[in-house]
Scaffold this motif. Structure first.
Motif, PDB file in Angstrom:
ATOM      1  N   LEU A  20      -6.007 -15.794 -42.637  1.00  0.00           N
ATOM      2  CA  LEU A  20      -6.029 -16.818 -43.680  1.00  0.00           C
ATOM      3  C   LEU A  20      -7.196 -17.760 -43.350  1.00  0.00           C
ATOM      4  O   LEU A  20      -7.068 -18.696 -42.563  1.00  0.00           O
ATOM      5  CB  LEU A  20      -4.694 -17.570 -43.695  1.00  0.00           C
ATOM      6  N   PRO A  21      -8.388 -17.471 -43.906  1.00  0.00           N
ATOM      7  CA  PRO A  21      -9.540 -18.311 -43.596  1.00  0.00           C
ATOM      8  C   PRO A  21      -9.495 -19.578 -44.461  1.00  0.00           C
ATOM      9  O   PRO A  21      -9.512 -19.506 -45.679  1.00  0.00           O
ATOM     10  CB  PRO A  21     -10.748 -17.428 -43.977  1.00  0.00           C
ATOM     11  N   LEU A  22      -9.417 -20.720 -43.799  1.00  0.00           N
ATOM     12  CA  LEU A  22      -9.266 -21.991 -44.501  1.00  0.00           C
ATOM     13  C   LEU A  22     -10.520 -22.851 -44.302  1.00  0.00           C
ATOM     14  O   LEU A  22     -10.955 -23.072 -43.173  1.00  0.00           O
ATOM     15  CB  LEU A  22      -8.035 -22.722 -43.957  1.00  0.00           C
ATOM     16  N   THR A  23     -11.069 -23.327 -45.402  1.00  0.00           N
ATOM     17  CA  THR A  23     -12.213 -24.242 -45.344  1.00  0.00           C
ATOM     18  C   THR A  23     -11.676 -25.670 -45.334  1.00  0.00           C
ATOM     19  O   THR A  23     -10.723 -25.971 -46.057  1.00  0.00           O
ATOM     20  CB  THR A  23     -13.123 -24.032 -46.575  1.00  0.00           C
ATOM     21  N   ILE A  24     -12.268 -26.526 -44.533  1.00  0.00           N
ATOM     22  CA  ILE A  24     -11.807 -27.913 -44.456  1.00  0.00           C
ATOM     23  C   ILE A  24     -12.915 -28.840 -44.937  1.00  0.00           C
ATOM     24  O   ILE A  24     -14.073 -28.700 -44.539  1.00  0.00           O
ATOM     25  CB  ILE A  24     -11.370 -28.285 -43.018  1.00  0.00           C
ATOM     26  N   VAL A  25     -12.545 -29.783 -45.798  1.00  0.00           N
ATOM     27  CA  VAL A  25     -13.465 -30.829 -46.251  1.00  0.00           C
ATOM     28  C   VAL A  25     -12.832 -32.157 -45.866  1.00  0.00           C
ATOM     29  O   VAL A  25     -11.751 -32.505 -46.346  1.00  0.00           O
ATOM     30  CB  VAL A  25     -13.714 -30.770 -47.776  1.00  0.00           C
ATOM     31  N   MET A  26     -13.496 -32.871 -44.967  1.00  0.00           N
ATOM     32  CA  MET A  26     -12.986 -34.167 -44.521  1.00  0.00           C
ATOM     33  C   MET A  26     -13.857 -35.267 -45.132  1.00  0.00           C
ATOM     34  O   MET A  26     -15.076 -35.242 -44.996  1.00  0.00           O
ATOM     35  CB  MET A  26     -13.043 -34.228 -42.987  1.00  0.00           C
ATOM     36  N   ILE A  27     -13.217 -36.202 -45.814  1.00  0.00           N
ATOM     37  CA  ILE A  27     -13.957 -37.318 -46.410  1.00  0.00           C
ATOM     38  C   ILE A  27     -14.320 -38.312 -45.314  1.00  0.00           C
ATOM     39  O   ILE A  27     -13.435 -38.819 -44.610  1.00  0.00           O
ATOM     40  CB  ILE A  27     -13.115 -38.026 -47.502  1.00  0.00           C
ATOM     41  N   ASP A  28     -15.609 -38.568 -45.194  1.00  0.00           N
ATOM     42  CA  ASP A  28     -16.099 -39.506 -44.189  1.00  0.00           C
ATOM     43  C   ASP A  28     -15.536 -40.905 -44.483  1.00  0.00           C
ATOM     44  O   ASP A  28     -15.585 -41.364 -45.622  1.00  0.00           O
ATOM     45  CB  ASP A  28     -17.636 -39.509 -44.244  1.00  0.00           C
ATOM     46  N   ALA A  37      -7.382 -33.482 -37.297  1.00  0.00           N
ATOM     47  CA  ALA A  37      -7.421 -32.312 -38.177  1.00  0.00           C
ATOM     48  C   ALA A  37      -7.200 -31.040 -37.360  1.00  0.00           C
ATOM     49  O   ALA A  37      -6.396 -30.181 -37.740  1.00  0.00           O
ATOM     50  CB  ALA A  37      -8.759 -32.251 -38.907  1.00  0.00           C
ATOM     51  N   ASP A  38      -7.874 -30.916 -36.225  1.00  0.00           N
ATOM     52  CA  ASP A  38      -7.751 -29.717 -35.401  1.00  0.00           C
ATOM     53  C   ASP A  38      -6.327 -29.565 -34.880  1.00  0.00           C
ATOM     54  O   ASP A  38      -5.800 -28.451 -34.806  1.00  0.00           O
ATOM     55  CB  ASP A  38      -8.735 -29.760 -34.227  1.00  0.00           C
ATOM     56  N   THR A  57     -10.136 -21.411 -39.132  1.00  0.00           N
ATOM     57  CA  THR A  57     -11.022 -22.387 -39.772  1.00  0.00           C
ATOM     58  C   THR A  57     -12.290 -21.665 -40.214  1.00  0.00           C
ATOM     59  O   THR A  57     -13.037 -21.145 -39.393  1.00  0.00           O
ATOM     60  CB  THR A  57     -11.362 -23.521 -38.789  1.00  0.00           C
ATOM     61  N   ALA A  58     -12.516 -21.626 -41.527  1.00  0.00           N
ATOM     62  CA  ALA A  58     -13.671 -20.888 -42.069  1.00  0.00           C
ATOM     63  C   ALA A  58     -14.898 -21.786 -42.182  1.00  0.00           C
ATOM     64  O   ALA A  58     -16.011 -21.301 -42.356  1.00  0.00           O
ATOM     65  CB  ALA A  58     -13.313 -20.303 -43.425  1.00  0.00           C
TER      66      ALA A  58
END
Ligand SMILES: [Zn+2]
Length: 188
Positions: A20-28, A37-38, A57-58
């Motif tokens: 399950l490759p998941l992309t993460i977008v973290m708002i600065d 997050a990790d 984590t993709a």
């Protein structure tokens, strides 16, 4: 050892390994840190391992947005998705939410994204979310199953209230999550 028993052992060993490759977008500036997050990702990965699914984590993107767009709302989410297109499924780590009732974490599958296709197959978590690892696994399970259904079973991940103690997925939930996830191209 009987043939039936041998076959049963073989079936148990042949549990599918799916990624399950998941992309993460973290708002600065949202209050999220890479460490938090990790740690949530590690905890969610341990929960998904029950179903033979390896959460990976993709990509990890840190995105700057205008101050007025750090919180989840459908318009802000759509704009962010359009401005920074990334591979799905995606976890967005935001500051807060403007929706009422306010949920600390939200899942947007296929079924609840017809009027907002840009944000299908996404999870949104606010910086204030409790038990982020369990919340992430719960919301991702909604996305994979493409269902808002909850469970009354004791200790089940899909109980309405997420908590540290609720992390079990039943065989039927695993089967649904794997079948739907594969059909929707979210697992490989
Ligand atoms: Zn839920």
């Amino acid at each position: 050892m009987s043939l039936a028993l041998l076959l049963a052992c073989g079936a148990a060993l042949a549990q599918p390994r799916l990624a399950l490759p998941l992309t993460i977008v973290m708002i600065d500036g949202s209050g999220w840190t890479r460490e938090r997050a990790d740690s949530a990702l590690r905890e969610a990965a341990a929960i998904f391992a029950q179903c033979g699914v390896a959460l990976e984590t993709a990509g990890f993107h840190i995105v700057e947005v205008p101050a007025g767009r750090m919180d989840f709302s459908t318009p802000a989410a759509r704009e962010l998705a359009r401005a920074h297109p990334v591979v799905r499924p995606t976890l967005y780590l935001v500051r807060d939410t403007r929706t009422r009732p306010a949920f600390e974490a939200e899942a947007i599958g296929r079924g609840n994204s017809r009027t907002r296709p840009e944000i299908a197959d996404t999870v949104w978590m606010t910086a204030g979310v409790r038990d982020p690892g369990v919340a992430l696994a719960h919301e991702l399970a909604h996305v994979l199953m493409d269902s808002g259904e909850h469970s009354d079973e004791a200790g089940n991940l899909m109980r309405n209230e997420t908590s540290k103690q609720n992390r079990k997925l039943s065989a039927a939930q695993c089967a649904r999550l794997v079948d739907k996830g594969k059909a929707n191209g979210l697992l490989n």
